[in-house]
Design a protein around this motif. Structure first.
Motif, PDB file in Angstrom:
ATOM      1  N   LEU A 234       1.420  -1.789   0.157  1.00 55.49           N
ATOM      2  CA  LEU A 234      -0.110   0.023  -0.041  1.00 55.49           C
ATOM      3  C   LEU A 234       0.710   1.240   0.427  1.00 55.49           C
ATOM      4  O   LEU A 234       0.920   2.180  -0.724  1.00 55.49           O
ATOM      5  CB  LEU A 234      -1.001  -0.402   1.393  1.00 55.49           C
ATOM      6  N   PHE A 235       1.836   1.570   0.755  1.00 54.74           N
ATOM      7  CA  PHE A 235       2.599   2.468   1.238  1.00 54.74           C
ATOM      8  C   PHE A 235       3.827   2.569  -0.034  1.00 54.74           C
ATOM      9  O   PHE A 235       4.045   3.558  -0.350  1.00 54.74           O
ATOM     10  CB  PHE A 235       3.546   2.207   2.444  1.00 54.74           C
ATOM     11  N   GLY A 236       4.348   1.702   0.157  1.00 54.93           N
ATOM     12  CA  GLY A 236       5.165   1.679  -1.552  1.00 54.93           C
ATOM     13  C   GLY A 236       4.502   1.671  -2.735  1.00 54.93           C
ATOM     14  O   GLY A 236       5.371   2.038  -3.180  1.00 54.93           O
ATOM     15  N   THR A 237       3.201   1.277  -2.903  1.00 57.19           N
ATOM     16  CA  THR A 237       2.645   1.839  -4.313  1.00 57.19           C
ATOM     17  C   THR A 237       2.559   3.488  -4.153  1.00 57.19           C
ATOM     18  O   THR A 237       2.566   3.757  -5.549  1.00 57.19           O
ATOM     19  CB  THR A 237       1.424   0.763  -4.339  1.00 57.19           C
ATOM     20  N   ILE A 238       2.373   4.069  -2.740  1.00 56.75           N
ATOM     21  CA  ILE A 238       1.529   5.149  -2.994  1.00 56.75           C
ATOM     22  C   ILE A 238       3.417   5.917  -2.852  1.00 56.75           C
ATOM     23  O   ILE A 238       3.349   6.520  -3.763  1.00 56.75           O
ATOM     24  CB  ILE A 238       1.959   5.539  -1.320  1.00 56.75           C
ATOM     25  N   ALA A 239       4.717   5.323  -2.395  1.00 59.18           N
ATOM     26  CA  ALA A 239       5.938   6.119  -3.034  1.00 59.18           C
ATOM     27  C   ALA A 239       6.632   5.562  -4.291  1.00 59.18           C
ATOM     28  O   ALA A 239       6.830   6.563  -5.344  1.00 59.18           O
ATOM     29  CB  ALA A 239       7.132   5.425  -2.244  1.00 59.18           C
ATOM     30  N   LEU A 240       6.181   4.517  -5.173  1.00 58.06           N
ATOM     31  CA  LEU A 240       6.773   4.704  -6.327  1.00 58.06           C
ATOM     32  C   LEU A 240       5.877   4.975  -7.206  1.00 58.06           C
ATOM     33  O   LEU A 240       6.184   5.059  -8.094  1.00 58.06           O
ATOM     34  CB  LEU A 240       6.980   2.653  -6.256  1.00 58.06           C
ATOM     35  N   THR A 241       4.405   5.109  -6.794  1.00 63.58           N
ATOM     36  CA  THR A 241       4.208   5.479  -8.299  1.00 63.58           C
ATOM     37  C   THR A 241       4.195   6.547  -9.300  1.00 63.58           C
ATOM     38  O   THR A 241       3.904   7.587 -10.038  1.00 63.58           O
ATOM     39  CB  THR A 241       2.307   5.924  -7.801  1.00 63.58           C
ATOM     40  N   MET A 242       5.216   7.704  -7.793  1.00 61.87           N
ATOM     41  CA  MET A 242       5.921   8.946  -8.368  1.00 61.87           C
ATOM     42  C   MET A 242       6.944   8.968  -8.932  1.00 61.87           C
ATOM     43  O   MET A 242       7.466  10.288  -9.017  1.00 61.87           O
ATOM     44  CB  MET A 242       5.383   9.586  -7.199  1.00 61.87           C
ATOM     45  N   MET A 243       7.375   7.594  -8.963  1.00 63.71           N
ATOM     46  CA  MET A 243       8.936   7.706  -9.724  1.00 63.71           C
ATOM     47  C   MET A 243       9.230   7.951 -10.792  1.00 63.71           C
ATOM     48  O   MET A 243      10.090   8.955 -11.021  1.00 63.71           O
ATOM     49  CB  MET A 243       9.609   6.297  -9.626  1.00 63.71           C
ATOM     50  N   GLY A 371      -2.122   9.842  -5.960  1.00 61.18           N
ATOM     51  CA  GLY A 371      -2.355  10.315  -7.354  1.00 61.18           C
ATOM     52  C   GLY A 371      -2.960  11.787  -6.383  1.00 61.18           C
ATOM     53  O   GLY A 371      -2.390  12.988  -7.072  1.00 61.18           O
ATOM     54  N   LEU A 372      -3.784  11.871  -5.935  1.00 64.97           N
ATOM     55  CA  LEU A 372      -3.964  12.718  -5.031  1.00 64.97           C
ATOM     56  C   LEU A 372      -3.103  13.873  -4.109  1.00 64.97           C
ATOM     57  O   LEU A 372      -3.270  14.854  -3.914  1.00 64.97           O
ATOM     58  CB  LEU A 372      -5.330  11.847  -4.148  1.00 64.97           C
ATOM     59  N   LEU A 373      -2.652  12.119  -3.187  1.00 68.96           N
ATOM     60  CA  LEU A 373      -1.767  13.054  -2.482  1.00 68.96           C
ATOM     61  C   LEU A 373      -0.868  13.892  -3.414  1.00 68.96           C
ATOM     62  O   LEU A 373      -0.136  15.474  -2.630  1.00 68.96           O
ATOM     63  CB  LEU A 373      -1.159  12.204  -1.468  1.00 68.96           C
ATOM     64  N   SER A 374      -0.877  14.239  -4.257  1.00 70.07           N
ATOM     65  CA  SER A 374       0.825  14.748  -4.977  1.00 70.07           C
ATOM     66  C   SER A 374       0.158  16.424  -5.483  1.00 70.07           C
ATOM     67  O   SER A 374       0.753  17.165  -5.859  1.00 70.07           O
ATOM     68  CB  SER A 374       0.594  14.153  -6.591  1.00 70.07           C
ATOM     69  N   VAL A 375      -1.370  16.255  -5.561  1.00 69.74           N
ATOM     70  CA  VAL A 375      -1.645  17.304  -5.763  1.00 69.74           C
ATOM     71  C   VAL A 375      -1.580  17.833  -4.611  1.00 69.74           C
ATOM     72  O   VAL A 375      -2.055  19.694  -5.069  1.00 69.74           O
ATOM     73  CB  VAL A 375      -3.160  17.116  -6.816  1.00 69.74           C
ATOM     74  N   THR A 382       4.691  13.230  -0.999  1.00 70.30           N
ATOM     75  CA  THR A 382       4.047  12.115  -1.283  1.00 70.30           C
ATOM     76  C   THR A 382       4.897  10.419  -1.009  1.00 70.30           C
ATOM     77  O   THR A 382       4.565  10.298  -0.399  1.00 70.30           O
ATOM     78  CB  THR A 382       3.330  12.070  -3.161  1.00 70.30           C
ATOM     79  N   VAL A 383       6.183  10.787  -1.882  1.00 71.37           N
ATOM     80  CA  VAL A 383       6.918  10.161  -1.417  1.00 71.37           C
ATOM     81  C   VAL A 383       7.287  10.057  -0.023  1.00 71.37           C
ATOM     82  O   VAL A 383       7.664   8.441   0.722  1.00 71.37           O
ATOM     83  CB  VAL A 383       8.027  10.295  -2.727  1.00 71.37           C
ATOM     84  N   TRP A 384       7.261  10.677   0.484  1.00 73.36           N
ATOM     85  CA  TRP A 384       7.622  10.928   2.158  1.00 73.36           C
ATOM     86  C   TRP A 384       6.998   9.502   3.109  1.00 73.36           C
ATOM     87  O   TRP A 384       7.117   9.132   4.123  1.00 73.36           O
ATOM     88  CB  TRP A 384       8.317  12.316   2.452  1.00 73.36           C
ATOM     89  N   VAL A 385       5.667  10.273   2.651  1.00 71.19           N
ATOM     90  CA  VAL A 385       4.554   9.404   3.106  1.00 71.19           C
ATOM     91  C   VAL A 385       4.515   7.993   2.645  1.00 71.19           C
ATOM     92  O   VAL A 385       4.458   7.443   3.905  1.00 71.19           O
ATOM     93  CB  VAL A 385       2.759   9.937   2.747  1.00 71.19           C
ATOM     94  N   GLY A 386       4.660   7.441   1.785  1.00 67.46           N
ATOM     95  CA  GLY A 386       4.863   6.288   1.212  1.00 67.46           C
ATOM     96  C   GLY A 386       5.988   5.850   1.693  1.00 67.46           C
ATOM     97  O   GLY A 386       5.909   4.440   2.095  1.00 67.46           O
ATOM     98  N   VAL A 387       7.764   6.004   1.556  1.00 64.87           N
ATOM     99  CA  VAL A 387       8.120   5.309   2.241  1.00 64.87           C
ATOM    100  C   VAL A 387       8.441   4.982   3.879  1.00 64.87           C
ATOM    101  O   VAL A 387       8.680   3.715   3.836  1.00 64.87           O
ATOM    102  CB  VAL A 387       9.507   6.387   1.731  1.00 64.87           C
TER     103      VAL A 387
END
Length: 442
Positions: A234-243, A371-375, A382-387
């Motif tokens: 879940l959280f890895g996807t939040i980070a890596l989606t923005m890679m 996507g939402l968090l990045s906006v 957003t990457v920090w939240v994910g990692v």
């Protein structure tokens, strides 16, 4: 007496050859699709998150019934159909681009349809291995398959990044389509050892789905592993989606560098796959799972540090990818082999689908949240939240009995715990049960 070598197993060798080809092609697709979205179609960070959601949504929507269906069907034939449909779908992208009608919504639709095929292929694939090789060969088979997958992840992204300097990104998907066809033809040469479940023995789909879920949740160690994997994904996807946005837009690096970073991660994954058996023997099977989860969380934690001092961005990204991928492969091989070993054969599809529903079903949620968090807060926060969330996701196995177990159980009864009924027992009337897979966690 040692088990026969897989080098003399024709069926496994054919499966391995087909999978090696498709893994190489998949790396082109993994790099090409986000580059098409960001660089060709000008997608926003929210749209990149939406694309990731579309590609993984099927695991959440149809993951559970897919497992029950696969337990009724012949798994090799499911994989054949999935390979063929994926090849056709991905071949459409360069055609649409060449005719100048490619749009983002088409990429979403194709990504969703390919994701549906991947659900059936992946669940069938993980359930097919224990029916193809002997139980004592399962870990070796997974290790060989993951080793070549990592070799593909080394060569694939670097080659794709280089080709993107001279070719348009949509053309790389044509290569992926060809490799799926190679996998298809390799599977056609393997003889079936299964027969479909007789219609008279099938029960309502909801009951069969429930049996898979009940079996999983009756295994205390497996529940800990599933929880860890789900939180990490879940959280890895939040980070890596923005890679791709982080690398291509925030850091202004080239697609070739993006491919190089992926290759560095694959080198780490290859090391993890090649060393997984030795690590498990050295520190213990039980110890390897929480140790790898913890190392992966720490490795990903340094990912956003690439934005702190941009001259060091490339080595920071390479180091993070290397150690993260190495840890993921050690974790995946250990826990997937464990669950394949202990599961009765008639439940393999439902067991794998139940776990995939949980641990991959969170990925579209993570992609959409990314996507939402990045906006709302920006790409780097957003990457920090994910990692940070990914590191905390390791806690269910870090604080578990796995640290006290050098050797993991080889039967479900060895997992269930004292005082529990056998893990293969369900509600009255259930049929008696005979004995016997970024990178996201499997």
């Amino acid at each position: 007496m040692s088990s026969p070598t897989l080098w003399r197993h024709p069926g496994f060798l054919r499966l391995w050859a087909g999978e090696t080809a498709s893994q190489f092609g998949e790396q082109f697709g993994n790099l090409a699709i986000p580059v098409i979205a960001v660089s060709v179609l000008g997608a926003s960070s929210f749209e990149v998150g939406l694309l990731n959601t579309a590609e993984t949504l099927a695991f959440l929507v149809i993951g559970l019934p897919a497992g029950a269906w696969i337990d009724r069907w012949i798994k090799r034939r499911v994989m054949l159909r999935a390979d063929l449909v994926r090849a056709v779908l991905l071949a459409l992208v360069p055609v649409l681009w060449f005719t100048q009608v490619l749009a983002f919504w088409q990429l979403l639709v194709i990504g969703t349809a390919v994701g549906i095929c991947s659900v059936f292929f992946d669940v069938g694939y993980q359930s097919f291995i224990p029916t193809l090789v002997r139980r004592e060969q399962i870990a070796e088979a997974n290790g060989k398959l993951e080793t070549t997958a990592q070799i593909a992840r080394i060569a694939g992204p670097a080659a794709a990044g280089g080709l993107l300097t001279i070719l348009a990104a949509p053309l790389l998907l044509a290569v992926t389509a060809v490799t799926y066809l190679a996998s298809f033809f390799a599977l056609t040469t393997i003889a079936d050892t299964e027969t479909p479940k007789p219609a008279a023995e099938r029960r309502p789909l909801a009951i069969e789905i429930r049996e898979g879920l009940v079996w999983v949740f009756r295994q205390p160690l497996l529940v800990r592993i599933v929880l860890c994997t789900a939180l990490s994904n879940l959280f890895g996807t939040i980070a890596l989606t923005m890679m791709p946005v982080l690398v291509l837009r925030e850091l202004h690096l080239s697609p070739a560098v993006y491919g190089l970073i992926g290759s560095a991660g694959a080198v780490g994954g290859l090391l993890g796959a090649a060393m997984s058996s030795r690590i498990s023997r050295r520190i213990g099977e039980g110890h390897a799972i929480p140790a790898a989860a913890l190392l992966g969380g720490v490795a990903m934690l340094v990912l956003p540090l690439s934005t702190v001092w941009t001259p060091a961005a490339i080595p920071v990204l390479i180091g993070s990818e290397f150690f993260f991928s190495a840890a993921v492969l050690v974790y995946n091989i250990a826990q997937v082999s464990f669950r394949q070993r202990i599961c009765p054969p008639e439940l393999l599809g439902r067991m794998n689908a139940s776990i995939r529903f949980i641990v991959w079903g969170v990925m579209p949620l993570g992609g959409f949240a990314s996507g939402l968090l990045s906006v709302w807060i920006g790409v780097v926060p957003t990457v920090w939240v994910g990692v940070v969330g990914n590191l905390l996701g390791a806690m269910p196995v870090v604080f578990s009995a796995l640290w006290m177990m050098r050797t993991l159980p080889t039967t479900a009864n060895g997992v269930g715990g004292a005082g529990e009924p056998p893990a293969s027992s369900f509600e009255p009337g259930a049929e008696p049960e005979s004995a016997r897979p970024t990178d996201p966690l499997a």
